[in-house]
Design an enzyme around this catalytic site. Structure first.
Site, PDB file in Angstrom:
ATOM      1  N   ASN A 280       0.884  -1.347  -0.112  1.00  0.00           N
ATOM      2  CA  ASN A 280       0.015   0.009  -0.133  1.00  0.00           C
ATOM      3  C   ASN A 280       0.868   1.339   0.013  1.00  0.00           C
ATOM      4  O   ASN A 280       2.123   1.331   0.203  1.00  0.00           O
ATOM      5  CB  ASN A 280      -0.904   0.063   1.415  1.00  0.00           C
ATOM      6  CG  ASN A 280      -1.913  -1.210   1.163  1.00  0.00           C
ATOM      7  OD1 ASN A 280      -2.614  -1.396   0.147  1.00  0.00           O
ATOM      8  ND2 ASN A 280      -1.852  -1.797   2.270  1.00  0.00           N
TER       9      ASN A 280
ATOM     10  N   CYS B 226     -12.189  -0.696  -5.010  1.00  0.00           N
ATOM     11  CA  CYS B 226     -11.467  -1.638  -4.231  1.00  0.00           C
ATOM     12  C   CYS B 226     -12.064  -2.907  -4.742  1.00  0.00           C
ATOM     13  O   CYS B 226     -13.143  -3.136  -4.427  1.00  0.00           O
ATOM     14  CB  CYS B 226     -11.553  -1.487  -2.754  1.00  0.00           C
ATOM     15  SG  CYS B 226     -10.708  -3.046  -1.958  1.00  0.00           S
ATOM     16  N   GLY B 227     -11.254  -3.845  -5.293  1.00  0.00           N
ATOM     17  CA  GLY B 227     -11.845  -5.217  -5.827  1.00  0.00           C
ATOM     18  C   GLY B 227     -12.407  -6.216  -4.550  1.00  0.00           C
ATOM     19  O   GLY B 227     -13.426  -6.608  -4.800  1.00  0.00           O
TER      20      GLY B 227
ATOM     21  N   ASN C  71     -10.213  -2.761   5.923  1.00  0.00           N
ATOM     22  CA  ASN C  71     -10.730  -1.834   4.846  1.00  0.00           C
ATOM     23  C   ASN C  71     -12.318  -1.527   5.125  1.00  0.00           C
ATOM     24  O   ASN C  71     -12.954  -2.275   5.749  1.00  0.00           O
ATOM     25  CB  ASN C  71     -10.858  -2.520   3.694  1.00  0.00           C
ATOM     26  CG  ASN C  71      -9.398  -2.978   3.414  1.00  0.00           C
ATOM     27  OD1 ASN C  71      -8.517  -2.102   2.849  1.00  0.00           O
ATOM     28  ND2 ASN C  71      -8.823  -4.088   3.480  1.00  0.00           N
TER      29      ASN C  71
ATOM     30  N   CYS D 132      -5.490  -8.093  -3.549  1.00  0.00           N
ATOM     31  CA  CYS D 132      -5.886  -6.982  -4.353  1.00  0.00           C
ATOM     32  C   CYS D 132      -6.723  -7.334  -5.649  1.00  0.00           C
ATOM     33  O   CYS D 132      -6.143  -7.864  -6.632  1.00  0.00           O
ATOM     34  CB  CYS D 132      -5.066  -5.635  -4.651  1.00  0.00           C
ATOM     35  SG  CYS D 132      -5.672  -4.457  -5.565  1.00  0.00           S
ATOM     36  N   GLY D 133      -8.237  -7.233  -5.803  1.00  0.00           N
ATOM     37  CA  GLY D 133      -8.802  -7.647  -7.026  1.00  0.00           C
ATOM     38  C   GLY D 133      -8.486  -6.871  -8.085  1.00  0.00           C
ATOM     39  O   GLY D 133      -8.183  -7.411  -9.188  1.00  0.00           O
ATOM     40  N   ASN D 134      -8.494  -5.488  -7.931  1.00  0.00           N
ATOM     41  CA  ASN D 134      -8.075  -4.602  -8.944  1.00  0.00           C
ATOM     42  C   ASN D 134      -6.941  -5.000  -9.570  1.00  0.00           C
ATOM     43  O   ASN D 134      -6.481  -4.762 -10.978  1.00  0.00           O
ATOM     44  CB  ASN D 134      -8.509  -3.185  -8.791  1.00  0.00           C
ATOM     45  CG  ASN D 134      -9.868  -2.833  -8.500  1.00  0.00           C
ATOM     46  OD1 ASN D 134     -10.595  -3.255  -9.328  1.00  0.00           O
ATOM     47  ND2 ASN D 134     -10.152  -1.901  -7.638  1.00  0.00           N
TER      48      ASN D 134
END
Length: 295
Positions: free
Chosen positions: A67, A236-237, A209, A76-78
């Protein structure tokens, strides 16, 4: 002094700096993430993503994500969708499809090893360009004492109290590899003031988060995100997945949802057949560049 080649990419506005560490090893990714993510004095991003070959045969590549504050995220999905596009369009996929043969629409898969396990990426391709990526995000986790203490969470004031299923509460903890606390509220714009406080609440031993979600109609959920270690982000994915799961569990939506965030929309499905969450969305290149580092 040496140069590191990087690529800036984003998924629904959630932007990261990507480095192929097979070619450009990063000795101190924590410090690099802090310096390079600075939007005034650095490249500017929500963090740093390192791509490498997998150390185990079950996966093709690995992802590490740091981060903007230097803390390391589990998933992290994205970023995972962006890695899929990066690997394919830079001709790094393990089993590339023949160029120029057959239909101009096809799919390929990549197994990506993350800190929260192996994720399967399904790349949807047209004319050799990755149009979108679906990620099998695995099963949601609703209880994890290392990430969430529901007894302490009871001290959160209404409407931020944990959801018990009786209709009186409006929030739910969901881990999608990363911990998320989803709050259903009409005031999604409290993301800055409330998100900043809740990230560090004692109920979350490793911070958290925070999503602020307002259900619209037909499975459309407006969501704003406060990301642990980065603050307000465009998307955020894993947060979109957590929001869709929380909406389904609390009876606010069905198994398929469109999560509308500041930077774009992700399609989320909680599949009944395997209880896995499938996330589909875009990934985009922004620019390539080089940065000098002291060895």
């Amino acid at each position: 002094m040496s140069k590191i080649h990087f690529t800036k990419m984003h998924g629904c506005g959630n932007d990261y700096i990507y480095v192929d560490t097979m070619q450009y090893p990063i000795a101190d990714p924590v410090q690099a993430a802090i310096l390079w993510s600075d939007r005034h004095k650095g490249i500017g991003s929500d963090g740093l993503v390192l791509i490498d070959r997998s150390s185990i045969p079950e996966a093709d590549y690995t992802m590490r994500i740091f981060n903007a504050d230097g803390s390391e995220a589990m998933m992290c999905g994205n970023a995972s969708r962006c890695i899929g596009k990066y690997l394919y369009e830079r001709s790094l996929t393990p089993n590339p499809s023949p160029k120029g043969e057959g239909s101009n629409h096809h799919e390929t898969q990549i197994k990506l090893l993350t800190k929260s396990g192996i994720k399967t990426l399904f790349l949807h391709i047209k004319d050799e360009i990755v149009q979108s990526v679906t990620v099998d995000m695995g099963e949601p986790v609703l209880e994890d004492e290392k990430l969430f203490n529901p007894q302490i969470a009871k001290s959160l004031s209404t409407p931020l109290a944990p959801w018990r299923g009786d209709g009186g509460e409006a929030a739910l903890f969901v881990s999608m590899g990363n911990p998320h606390y989803v709050i259903f509220t009409d005031n999604v714009d409290q993301v800055g003031e409330t998100g900043r406080i809740l990230e560090h609440h004692p109920a979350f031993p490793q911070r958290c988060n925070i999503e602020f979600a307002r259900v619209e109609n037909d499975g459309i959920i407006r969501t704003r995100v406060w990301e642990r270690g980065s603050g307000i982000t465009q998307a955020c994915g894993t947060g979109a997945c957590a929001t869709a799961v929380a909406a389904f569990i609390t009876g606010r939506a069905g198994r398929q949802s469109q999560i509308v965030m500041d930077g774009g929309t992700l399609n989320i499905e909680l599949r009944e057949s395997d209880n896995h969450v499938y996330m589909t969305g875009p990934a985009e290149f922004v620019f390539d560049g080089e940065i000098d580092i002291n060895e």
